[in-house]
Design a protein around this motif. Structure first.
Motif, PDB file in Angstrom:
ATOM      1  N   ALA A  45       0.836  -1.208   0.000  1.00 48.52           N
ATOM      2  CA  ALA A  45       0.000   0.000   0.000  1.00 48.52           C
ATOM      3  C   ALA A  45       0.872   1.260   0.000  1.00 48.52           C
ATOM      4  O   ALA A  45       0.569   2.243  -0.694  1.00 48.52           O
ATOM      5  N   LEU A  46       1.954   1.209   0.768  1.00 48.86           N
ATOM      6  CA  LEU A  46       2.869   2.359   0.784  1.00 48.86           C
ATOM      7  C   LEU A  46       3.538   2.532  -0.573  1.00 48.86           C
ATOM      8  O   LEU A  46       3.668   3.656  -1.082  1.00 48.86           O
ATOM      9  N   GLN A  47       3.961   1.415  -1.176  1.00 50.05           N
ATOM     10  CA  GLN A  47       4.623   1.486  -2.473  1.00 50.05           C
ATOM     11  C   GLN A  47       3.704   2.024  -3.555  1.00 50.05           C
ATOM     12  O   GLN A  47       4.138   2.767  -4.433  1.00 50.05           O
ATOM     13  N   LEU A  48       2.427   1.618  -3.492  1.00 50.35           N
ATOM     14  CA  LEU A  48       1.463   2.004  -4.531  1.00 50.35           C
ATOM     15  C   LEU A  48       0.716   3.289  -4.193  1.00 50.35           C
ATOM     16  O   LEU A  48      -0.156   3.708  -4.946  1.00 50.35           O
ATOM     17  N   ASN A  49       1.035   3.880  -3.048  1.00 50.86           N
ATOM     18  CA  ASN A  49       0.329   5.080  -2.580  1.00 50.86           C
ATOM     19  C   ASN A  49      -1.184   4.825  -2.488  1.00 50.86           C
ATOM     20  O   ASN A  49      -1.995   5.675  -2.861  1.00 50.86           O
ATOM     21  N   ALA A  50      -1.548   3.633  -2.015  1.00 46.45           N
ATOM     22  CA  ALA A  50      -2.960   3.257  -1.872  1.00 46.45           C
ATOM     23  C   ALA A  50      -3.482   3.805  -0.532  1.00 46.45           C
ATOM     24  O   ALA A  50      -3.425   3.131   0.498  1.00 46.45           O
ATOM     25  N   VAL A  51      -3.985   5.028  -0.578  1.00 48.48           N
ATOM     26  CA  VAL A  51      -4.364   5.734   0.649  1.00 48.48           C
ATOM     27  C   VAL A  51      -5.498   5.020   1.383  1.00 48.48           C
ATOM     28  O   VAL A  51      -5.464   4.863   2.609  1.00 48.48           O
ATOM     29  N   LYS A  52      -6.496   4.577   0.628  1.00 47.86           N
ATOM     30  CA  LYS A  52      -7.644   3.917   1.280  1.00 47.86           C
ATOM     31  C   LYS A  52      -7.213   2.630   1.986  1.00 47.86           C
ATOM     32  O   LYS A  52      -7.702   2.315   3.073  1.00 47.86           O
ATOM     33  N   THR A  53      -6.319   1.877   1.352  1.00 46.67           N
ATOM     34  CA  THR A  53      -5.842   0.637   1.973  1.00 46.67           C
ATOM     35  C   THR A  53      -5.061   0.954   3.245  1.00 46.67           C
ATOM     36  O   THR A  53      -5.221   0.276   4.268  1.00 46.67           O
ATOM     37  N   MET A  54      -4.221   1.976   3.198  1.00 44.70           N
ATOM     38  CA  MET A  54      -3.450   2.360   4.390  1.00 44.70           C
ATOM     39  C   MET A  54      -4.375   2.791   5.526  1.00 44.70           C
ATOM     40  O   MET A  54      -4.172   2.438   6.690  1.00 44.70           O
ATOM     41  N   MET A  55      -5.405   3.554   5.168  1.00 48.86           N
ATOM     42  CA  MET A  55      -6.354   4.013   6.185  1.00 48.86           C
ATOM     43  C   MET A  55      -7.079   2.815   6.820  1.00 48.86           C
ATOM     44  O   MET A  55      -7.238   2.740   8.049  1.00 48.86           O
ATOM     45  N   ALA A  56      -7.514   1.874   5.990  1.00 52.90           N
ATOM     46  CA  ALA A  56      -8.215   0.695   6.505  1.00 52.90           C
ATOM     47  C   ALA A  56      -7.295  -0.129   7.413  1.00 52.90           C
ATOM     48  O   ALA A  56      -7.721  -0.619   8.468  1.00 52.90           O
ATOM     49  N   LEU A  57      -6.027  -0.255   7.015  1.00 50.88           N
ATOM     50  CA  LEU A  57      -5.082  -1.024   7.845  1.00 50.88           C
ATOM     51  C   LEU A  57      -4.819  -0.313   9.168  1.00 50.88           C
ATOM     52  O   LEU A  57      -4.756  -0.953  10.228  1.00 50.88           O
ATOM     53  N   ASN A  58      -4.669   1.007   9.121  1.00 48.36           N
ATOM     54  CA  ASN A  58      -4.477   1.750  10.376  1.00 48.36           C
ATOM     55  C   ASN A  58      -5.679   1.581  11.300  1.00 48.36           C
ATOM     56  O   ASN A  58      -5.526   1.472  12.518  1.00 48.36           O
ATOM     57  N   TYR A  59      -6.868   1.585  10.700  1.00 49.00           N
ATOM     58  CA  TYR A  59      -8.083   1.371  11.497  1.00 49.00           C
ATOM     59  C   TYR A  59      -8.075  -0.013  12.137  1.00 49.00           C
ATOM     60  O   TYR A  59      -8.404  -0.175  13.319  1.00 49.00           O
ATOM     61  N   MET A  60      -7.663  -1.015  11.358  1.00 43.79           N
ATOM     62  CA  MET A  60      -7.592  -2.376  11.893  1.00 43.79           C
ATOM     63  C   MET A  60      -6.604  -2.450  13.060  1.00 43.79           C
ATOM     64  O   MET A  60      -6.885  -3.061  14.099  1.00 43.79           O
ATOM     65  N   PHE A  61      -5.427  -1.819  12.908  1.00 48.10           N
ATOM     66  CA  PHE A  61      -4.426  -1.857  13.968  1.00 48.10           C
ATOM     67  C   PHE A  61      -4.934  -1.134  15.222  1.00 48.10           C
ATOM     68  O   PHE A  61      -4.719  -1.598  16.354  1.00 48.10           O
ATOM     69  N   ALA A  62      -5.597   0.010  15.019  1.00 49.72           N
ATOM     70  CA  ALA A  62      -6.151   0.755  16.165  1.00 49.72           C
ATOM     71  C   ALA A  62      -7.226  -0.076  16.865  1.00 49.72           C
ATOM     72  O   ALA A  62      -7.281  -0.131  18.107  1.00 49.72           O
ATOM     73  N   MET A  63      -8.058  -0.739  16.065  1.00 50.03           N
ATOM     74  CA  MET A  63      -9.137  -1.549  16.637  1.00 50.03           C
ATOM     75  C   MET A  63      -8.559  -2.719  17.441  1.00 50.03           C
ATOM     76  O   MET A  63      -9.038  -3.039  18.532  1.00 50.03           O
ATOM     77  N   MET A  64      -7.514  -3.351  16.912  1.00 51.35           N
ATOM     78  CA  MET A  64      -6.893  -4.460  17.641  1.00 51.35           C
ATOM     79  C   MET A  64      -6.313  -3.985  18.970  1.00 51.35           C
ATOM     80  O   MET A  64      -6.443  -4.660  19.996  1.00 51.35           O
ATOM     81  N   THR A  65      -5.670  -2.826  18.954  1.00 53.48           N
ATOM     82  CA  THR A  65      -5.070  -2.299  20.185  1.00 53.48           C
ATOM     83  C   THR A  65      -6.137  -1.993  21.232  1.00 53.48           C
ATOM     84  O   THR A  65      -6.020  -2.407  22.393  1.00 53.48           O
ATOM     85  N   VAL A  66      -7.184  -1.288  20.812  1.00 54.84           N
ATOM     86  CA  VAL A  66      -8.248  -0.935  21.754  1.00 54.84           C
ATOM     87  C   VAL A  66      -8.943  -2.195  22.263  1.00 54.84           C
ATOM     88  O   VAL A  66      -9.214  -2.335  23.462  1.00 54.84           O
TER      89      VAL A  66
END
Length: 346
Positions: free
Chosen positions: A300-321
């Motif tokens: 996602a970082l290589q392809l500049n896939a912003v939506k994918t990065m946002m979804a992954l960040n949300y997943m990581f935040a959700m797992m932490t909480v």
């Protein structure tokens, strides 16, 4: 007066949902700016493509008015004509409700972000969660064994191993394992680690073997050392001394009294270890060419896939909480005084 266990669980869940939404809102404010840049480039690209297509079809270039009209239609399609705060809010709501849409580039053979994450998450669970379970079992067993005889040869060996293995970078250890077992010994074919996708369960298990071994070697020492220290501290408590004075068998003291008293910090370690394993590890997955969550983030970082990065960040935040809430709930179940403290603060 403390609150009931049910009310405490509801209280913690509501708090978690509020915290998670605020985190998503903050991330949306940051990612909307990136998405705006990406969508603006996308609009310009589509306009150029439309001009070329129109010229080939009609044998003449479209007028400036037609180009501008088409450009405005694309801007409206991507909601770029809406205020920044409105796009941030809608982006946050869509992310929070798992409406992640599609990325512009294919990752793991699809542009649907939910499917990308499902594929990556399953593979990460297969590798990292399996390895984490082995780490927990080995670490707990060695830690308890070491705590039974502090200062012994086993205890000193585990302490040295913990320092050595934990200080090694996992990616470096992984490269060393490939060098030894694949290049020098030739026990595994190089094709397993030179390509991302492999077919057949036999090949998948073979591909898993080295990363699982690497993760276990890298993490088990830290687990054993931490468990040992927790258990030694617990076994110095008065109730353990009383049990020994009463002639309670040592095995029952350790597994029936000390381990139960030491459960809260160990449970916290287990929860964070298991849920943390769902996030994968970017560098380790790249070293072993494993198509999990870490590699998806890298792609996602290589392809500049912003939506994918946002979804992954949300997943990581959700797992932490979620892991913090789960630890809190288990603490409250094991120790009712936690509920009393929460009731006093609320």
């Amino acid at each position: 007066m403390g609150m009931s266990f049910g009310k405490y669980v509801a209280y913690r869940l509501v708090n978690a949902v509020i915290i998670l939404f605020l985190a998503v809102l903050l991330m949306s404010a940051l990612f909307t700016k990136l998405a705006t840049i990406q969508l603006t480039d996308q609009v310009n690209s589509e306009v150029q493509q439309w001009v070329r297509s129109y010229t080939q079809t009609h044998h003449e270039k479209p007028t400036e008015q037609m180009i501008e009209q088409y450009k405005q239609s694309r801007i409206h399609y991507y909601h770029l004509d809406q205020p920044y705060w409105k796009r941030t809010w809608e982006y946050a709501i869509n992310t929070f409700t798992f409406h992640w849409g599609q990325s512009f580039q294919k990752v793991f053979g699809t542009t649907v972000i939910v499917d990308q994450i499902k594929t990556a998450l399953a593979r990460t669970i297969l590798l990292f969660t399996t390895a984490e379970i082995l780490v927990i079992i080995i670490g707990l067993a060695l830690g308890i064994k070491s705590a039974r005889s502090p200062g012994s040869l086993l205890d000193r060996t585990i302490s040295i191993l913990a320092m050595v293995t934990t200080s090694l970078p996992m990616w470096w250890l992984g490269m060393l394992m490939i060098l030894i077992f694949v290049v020098y010994l030739g026990w595994l074919p190089i094709t397993l680690y030179s390509q991302v996708e492999v077919s057949g369960w036999t090949n998948i298990l073979k591909k898993m073997s080295l990363p699982v071994l690497t993760i276990v070697i890298n993490l088990f020492g830290g687990w054993a050392w931490t468990t040992r220290n927790i258990m030694i501290g617990t076994m110095q408590e008065d109730f353990i001394m009383v049990a020994r004075a009463k002639g309670v068998p040592e095995r029952k003291i350790i597994y029936g009294h000390a381990l139960k008293a030491a459960a809260p910090p160990i449970i916290t370690m287990v929860i964070f270890g298991l849920i943390g394993s769902l996030g994968g590890a970017i560098i380790t997955e790249i070293v072993f060419n494993w198509p999990g969550m870490g590699r998806l983030y890298y792609e996602a970082l290589q392809l500049n896939a912003v939506k994918t990065m946002m979804a992954l960040n949300y997943m990581f935040a959700m797992m932490t909480v979620f892991s913090m809430v789960l630890a809190d709930i288990l603490y409250a179940y094991l120790d009712p005084r936690v509920r009393i403290g929460a009731a006093a603060r609320s």
